[in-house]
Structures are given as C-alpha cells and as structure tokens.
Design a protein around this motif. Structure first.
Motif: not given
Length: 173
Positions: A81-104
């Motif tokens: 809750t009330n968090c910030t996820f940031v990726d500063h890379n200026d190139r394409t990453s190997g993953s197409n998402y910022l985090t895993g979140a199985q459930s919840g």
C-alpha cells in the motif's frame, strides 16, 4: 548485501524493517523463504528479493540504472500500500514487469519505468491492483486508474515526491 545472500535454512523467518535504506546488490534473499514486513523502507534492488510474503507500506522499491532485475520473486501473498516501484534503466530489460506478486493486493501504488515495460506485475501472477498509477507501462493491469505522466519532482535525481501540479494530487491515490 554486497557478497552473499541471507539464507534462512528453510526456517521461514519474518524480516521487519522500518525507516531504512536496504541496498541489495545481490539477491538479499534468493529463495522464497522469508516473510517481509516493510514500513517506509527504500530498497535498492540489484537483483530480485525472494519472498514467501510481502507486507509493505510507504516504501520505494528501486531498480538502479544498469541493472537487469525486477523487485520481488514472491510465492505467497502481498499486501502493498502507498508504495512506489521505479526502474531507472534506459534500455530494455529482460523482464517485462516491475515485480512479482503471486496473490494478494497492491493498493494506491505507483509504477514508473524509464524505458517502457508491458506490465506492472508478472502477468502469470494474480495479485489484484486497486487505485494504482503507472508511467511507461504499455499494457497496465485492471486497477491502474491513471497511466500517463505522473509529475514527479525530479525522477532522474531520485526525488519521488509529486509536483504540486501533478494530476495525481487530489485523486486519493
């Protein structure tokens, strides 16, 4: 952690952190055998953190420039809750998402990536996003109610506060 990882020896401990900066150059925890409770923590994730579950409030999860990573590899529920996820890379990453979140649930959270990614969370995971915002996410999940320039004060210099003119101000995000 600079060299090595924390191993719980399959004891599944709960790790509680509040008001600190956690620098994890390697996997802080590699296997999904720890429960995290994080309050106002700034995580610099050099590689993903394995987690059985994650409870987080008021945190910043940052993938630094030059790092090919996502934040959590989670096998259990998240309550973020009330968090910030940031990726500063200026190139394409190997993953197409910022985090895993199985459930919840992930509520009132911002997802920002400098270079476009497809999703906020791993598309094979089932966490529910509610009242979230994103920038440079090309296919945001249900629950992302705002997807354009978020109006950070100075994202390049890691000032994650929003400008007074940000369209998010007053939206109860």
């Amino acid at each position: 952690t600079d060299a090595g990882r924390i191993s719980s020896a399959t004891k599944y401990p709960t790790l509680r952190f509040k008001g600190i900066q956690l620098v994890a150059n390697d996997h802080f925890t590699w296997k999904q055998e720890c429960h995290y409770i994080l309050d106002s923590v700034h995580v610099l994730a050099g590689k993903y953190m394995g987690a059985s579950s994650v409870t987080a409030s008021g945190c910043i999860f940052e993938v630094p420039s030059g790092v090919n990573a996502y934040v959590f590899s989670s096998t259990g529920p998240v309550d973020i809750t009330n968090c910030t996820f940031v990726d500063h890379n200026d190139r394409t990453s190997g993953s197409n998402y910022l985090t895993g979140a199985q459930s919840g649930t992930i509520k009132s959270t911002i997802f920002y990536t400098k270079t476009p990614k497809t999703y906020c969370i791993n598309p094979s995971h089932n966490a529910v996003l509610t009242n979230c915002a994103s920038e440079n996410i090309t296919n945001p999940e249900d629950g992302v109610v705002f997807n354009e320039n978020l109006g950070f004060l100075d994202i390049d210099n890691k000032h994650y506060n929003l400008r007074p003119t940000s369209k998010l101000i007053g939206r109860a995000l």
